[in-house]
Design an enzyme around this catalytic site. Sequence first.
Site, PDB file in Angstrom:
ATOM      1  N   ARG A  31     -83.755  47.126  46.875  1.00 22.42           N
ATOM      2  CA  ARG A  31     -83.967  46.752  45.208  1.00 22.42           C
ATOM      3  C   ARG A  31     -85.236  45.875  44.915  1.00 22.42           C
ATOM      4  NH1 ARG A  31     -78.988  49.171  46.245  1.00 22.42           N
ATOM      5  NH2 ARG A  31     -77.816  49.802  44.739  1.00 22.42           N
ATOM      6  N   ASP A 320     -68.739  50.870  52.814  1.00 28.72           N
ATOM      7  CA  ASP A 320     -69.310  51.266  54.172  1.00 28.72           C
ATOM      8  C   ASP A 320     -69.235  50.221  55.019  1.00 28.72           C
ATOM      9  OD1 ASP A 320     -71.295  52.344  53.006  1.00 28.72           O
ATOM     10  OD2 ASP A 320     -72.481  51.507  52.399  1.00 28.72           O
TER      11      ASP A 320
END
Length: 435
Positions: A31, A320
Amino acid sequence: MNNLKDIISKKQVNGLKGVITIPPDKSISHRSLIFGALCEGKIKISNFSFAQDCRATLEIVKALGCGVVFSDERLLILTSPKTLCAPSKTLDCGNSGTSMRLLAGLLSGYNFKSILTGDKSLSKRPMKRVIEPLSLMGAKIKSNDFKAPLEITGGKLNPIEYFSPISSAQVKSCILLAGVNTIGETTVCEKTLSRNHSERMFEYLGANIQTGHSENGFYTKIQKSKLIPKDIEIAGDISSAAFFMVMAAIVPNSEIIIKNVGINLTRTGILDVFDKMNVTYEILDKKTVSNEEVADIKVLYSPDLKGCDISGDIIPRLIDELPVIAVLAAAADGQTVVKNAQDLRNKESDRISSLACGLKKIGIDIVETDDGFIINGDKNNFLGNVELDTYFDHRLAMSFFVAGLLCKNEILIKDFNWVNTSFPEFLKLFTKISA
C-alpha cells in the site's frame, strides 16, 4: 534470502530463545507504493519489505512512471508524477494477489489500457470479486473466465455503493482505490470488518474518507481526494511473526521477544486465539507509527494449551495465520474447530485441503470440512519421518517447518524456497533463536 529448495525440520530439545526483529508488513508495504503513486511528489518509505510479492508491486509502479531511489536496505524514496503513465509492457504481479487486486482498482481510474498478469499459481485465483464492482463503476475488464490475465481499459468511473459478499481487505481496497479518483461518494460495506490498512493509510495521507458501523455491518466511504505526500514507516508483519510466536508457545523451554510487530486490531485475531488456548505472552512498548499500532511481543513456552472454537467475525483478522494456528491446535489438549474460513481455498493453494494433507502425513488428527477443519490435539501425534509438499504456498511451507520442531522424527519439506514470496529472512531468524 533462502535459496534452499528442500530442507529438513527436526525436533528442538533445548528450546528457542532470543530477540528478533520481524520483517516489514507486506500488506502495508504494497500500500505504501500504490497509495504513494497517487501522491504527487516524494515520499520516504522506511522499513520496506523486499519480499518477492512487494518487489512485484515496486516494478509495476515504476512502469507506471514513478521514480524509485534506494537509500539503504530498508529505505526507498518514491517520486510520483502528476498523473500515472500508460505502461509500455504487461504488468507482472508474480505470485501476489494483493498486487493484482489493488492495482486493478488503481488502474481502472486512468484513461489508458493495461494488462495485469501473474505466475501459474496467481493465474488460478479468483478475480471476479474485484472485476464485478469495478465493472459496475464503469471500468472495462477482460479476463480469462474471471481469472488473470486482466486487461483493463480505465477511464471516468461512477461512484457506487457496494456490499461485498465476502469480508476482504483486497476487495475493499480495490474499490477504494478506484473511488479516490471518482467524483462522488463511493461506499464499500462488509458484514465483518476486514483489515483496515487501506483506510488508515488513506486517512494518514489526507483522503476524504469515513468509516463506521451500521445495522448492515461495517462501511467505508471515500470521495475524490488529492493525497498529501508524507513519509511512511512500516510496522513489522504480524503474519510473519505468527510462526515464531507459535514456535515459542509449543517448543519446551522457549522464550522469544519479537520486536516492532504491527498490532492493528484488524490483524490481531491470533492474540485472541492465544488467550483462548492459554498461550503465555506479553505486549511490550506499545506505540503508534504512521497511523498503525506497533509493539514488541514476548511469547513463552505454554505447557497447558487447550483447544478452542475459531469462527465468525474473528476469521478475517487471522485468515493468513490459520495454517500455523492449526499447528498450535495440534499441540493443544482437546478439540479445535475452525469454521467460516472457506476463503482459505482461494489462497496460493487450497489451504484447507493442502494443510490437512500435510498434517495428516505428520500424524496429526485433522479432518477437513467445507469451510475449515477439526483438529484433535495431542503432542504425541507429531511423528514425522515424511516428505511434505508445499503446494507453491509460502505459509504452508513455514507452518510445516514449525510442526517439524515437535516431531519425533525429521521431516523433509520440498520446495521450501517458496518462503521467499513473503519471508526470505525466515531461516536466518530461526538460526538466531536456535543457536
